[in-house]
Design an enzyme around this catalytic site. Structure first.
Site, PDB file in Angstrom:
ATOM      1  CG  ASP A 157      -3.598   4.207   3.683  1.00  0.00           C
ATOM      2  OD1 ASP A 157      -4.719   4.086   4.220  1.00  0.00           O
ATOM      3  OD2 ASP A 157      -3.239   3.522   2.700  1.00  0.00           O
ATOM      4  CD1 TRP A 164      -2.420  -2.115   1.592  1.00  0.00           C
ATOM      5  CD2 TRP A 164      -3.054  -0.960  -0.224  1.00  0.00           C
ATOM      6  NE1 TRP A 164      -3.476  -2.782   1.003  1.00  0.00           N
ATOM      7  CE2 TRP A 164      -3.884  -2.107  -0.100  1.00  0.00           C
ATOM      8  CE3 TRP A 164      -3.270  -0.095  -1.290  1.00  0.00           C
ATOM      9  CZ2 TRP A 164      -4.918  -2.393  -1.005  1.00  0.00           C
ATOM     10  CZ3 TRP A 164      -4.288  -0.380  -2.202  1.00  0.00           C
ATOM     11  CH2 TRP A 164      -5.101  -1.509  -2.049  1.00  0.00           C
ATOM     12  CE  LYS A 193      -9.042  -2.780   3.465  1.00  0.00           C
ATOM     13  NZ  LYS A 193      -8.316  -1.892   2.582  1.00  0.00           N
TER      14      LYS A 193
HETATM   15  C1  LIG Z   1      -7.655  -1.390   1.525  1.00  0.00           C
HETATM   16  C2  LIG Z   1      -6.551  -0.411   1.603  1.00  0.00           C
HETATM   17  C3  LIG Z   1      -6.394   0.607   0.636  1.00  0.00           C
HETATM   18  C4  LIG Z   1      -7.273   0.730  -0.566  1.00  0.00           C
HETATM   19  O1  LIG Z   1      -8.500   1.223  -0.258  1.00  0.00           O
HETATM   20  P1  LIG Z   1      -9.562   1.599  -1.396  1.00  0.00           P
HETATM   21  O2  LIG Z   1     -10.696   2.080  -0.579  1.00  0.00           O
HETATM   22  O3  LIG Z   1      -9.847   0.329  -2.149  1.00  0.00           O
HETATM   23  O4  LIG Z   1      -8.973   2.625  -2.269  1.00  0.00           O
HETATM   24  C5  LIG Z   1      -5.360   1.507   0.813  1.00  0.00           C
HETATM   25  N1  LIG Z   1      -4.529   1.425   1.854  1.00  0.00           N
HETATM   26  C6  LIG Z   1      -4.639   0.459   2.786  1.00  0.00           C
HETATM   27  C7  LIG Z   1      -3.681   0.421   3.931  1.00  0.00           C
HETATM   28  C8  LIG Z   1      -5.652  -0.494   2.681  1.00  0.00           C
HETATM   29  O5  LIG Z   1      -5.778  -1.450   3.603  1.00  0.00           O
END
Ligand SMILES: *Cc1c(COP(=O)(O)O)cnc(C)c1O
Length: 359
Positions: free
Chosen positions: A171, A102, A195
């Site tokens: 993030d 990521w 999540k």
């Molecule tokens: C799932 C995830 C993403 C992607 O998220 P989207 O909503 O599909 O853009 C980005 N960063 C992390 C750490 C994730 O777990």
């Protein structure tokens, strides 16, 4: 009806009581005669749902007054671009810590918009750790430093907060609300909802107001933090249903006792699973013990030829979503806030039984 244990990395499981509440309210939202999904986002009823959700999130994370809380769309992936557009001029330089898939994606998006330096990376050791801070090539002239506090795919997590002389951007898609954080240590926190917050279609952004209002020319309005804050995240039609559902999840967390309580529960769940993995010669986890994720637990079998049999048996035992990411292989158990203790126990029982019958 029988619900199974869902270890999917995302969209992931939602607390059952939240789904029940949403079901009960789906056709007639609290006596309004219509579904929350059918209402104007500008109407009195939805505006209250929206404001209540924000207030609840602010309480859970103790978000200081001088932060905006935005409920946007586009996922964390759109934030990979929105962050540099809001915080970094095209000639400026942003720093990134590369800890896995990521952060690599965030870096790739940012490179198209400004200069990027990797202040540290654990790629050399196959992303098995968070690079220790004494290895960081930190610079004071960076527009911001971006970290990925939990790498959902690699199962690597920061259990500490970096202190840096520039705004810290995180993030937190896969570990927001899993434990208390001191929001004031961050310039921007963003997270996709699917999540730990609720369902897909919503991205929460928590941003220090001092960093907004300086988006580069050409930034689309919906990506401009200041414009979204000014219109209460309703510059255009927001994802009303995911916003409503997030509010129910926040309420569930508050009723449980907040983030200290859920953090203890999460630590206990992860500890049980890692102990089961470490005490066996059949299963292993490649991540340095100090940096293991409390949310996503990847593991491999000693004999990779047994992977398919493991997954088929797991499905049959009511344990779903355990297949590892194609980049990593093996298995991954995502054990977010909503995963009950019983789900962990069922997984460990199955793992032991599979190991025994594989010998
Ligand atoms: C799932 C995830 C993403 C992607 O998220 P989207 O909503 O599909 O853009 C980005 N960063 C992390 C750490 C994730 O777990």
């Amino acid at each position: 009806m029988s619900r199974i244990y869902n270890f999917s990395p995302g969209p992931a499981l939602v607390p059952e009581v939240v789904l029940e509440r949403a079901r009960d309210e789906l056709l007639d939202y609290r006596g309004t005669g219509m579904s929350i999904a059918e209402m104007s986002h500008r109407g009195k009823v939805f505006m209250k749902v929206a404001a209540d959700a924000e207030a609840s999130l602010r309480r859970l994370l103790a978000v200081p007054e001088h932060y905006d809380v935005l409920f946007l769309q586009g996922g964390a992936t759109l934030q990979f671009a929105a962050v540099p557009m809001n915080l970094c001029g095209s000639n400026d330089t942003a720093g990134y810590i590369n800890t896995g898939s990521w952060s690599s994606k965030a870096i790739k998006e940012a490179r198209a918009l400004c200069n990027v330096v990797e202040v540290a990376s654990s790629e050399g050791s196959k992303f098995d750790r968070i690079p220790p801070v004494d290895e960081w090539q930190m610079r004071e002239d960076l527009a911001y430093l971006h970290i990925t506090p939990n790498e959902t795919i690699g199962g690597v997590e920061y259990h500490w907060t970096p202190h840096v002389p520039v705004p810290l951007v995180a993030d937190m898609s896969s570990n927001i609300l899993s434990r208390p954080v001191d929001v004031s240590e961050y310039g921007v926190i963003y997270a996709g909802a699917q999540k730990n917050i609720g369902i897909s279609g919503l991205t929460v952004v928590i941003v220090d107001k001092a960093l907004t209002g300086k988006a580069r020319p050409g930034t689309p309005s919906v990506m401009d933090y200041a414009l979204q804050a000014k219109s209460d995240s309703m510059l255009n039609t927001p994802g009303t249903f995911p916003w409503y559902l997030a509010g129910l999840v926040f309420e569930w967390l508050e009723q449980l006792g907040g983030l200290t309580v859920i953090a203890e529960r999460n630590a206990r769940k992860a500890e049980r699973l890692y102990t089961a993995i470490d005490s066996s010669n059949f299963y292993s986890n490649p991540v340095m013990v100090s940096d293991r994720s409390v949310m996503n637990v990847p593991f491999t079998l000693a004999d990779a030829e047994r992977d398919t049999a493991f997954l088929e048996g797991a499905e049959a035992a009511g344990l779903s979503g355990l297949k590892g990411h194609r980049l990593v292989g093996g298995m991954r158990a995502s054990i977010y806030n909503a995963m009950p203790d019983d789900g962990i126990a069922a997984l460990i029982d199955y793992m032991r039984e599979f190991e025994r019958t594989s010998a």
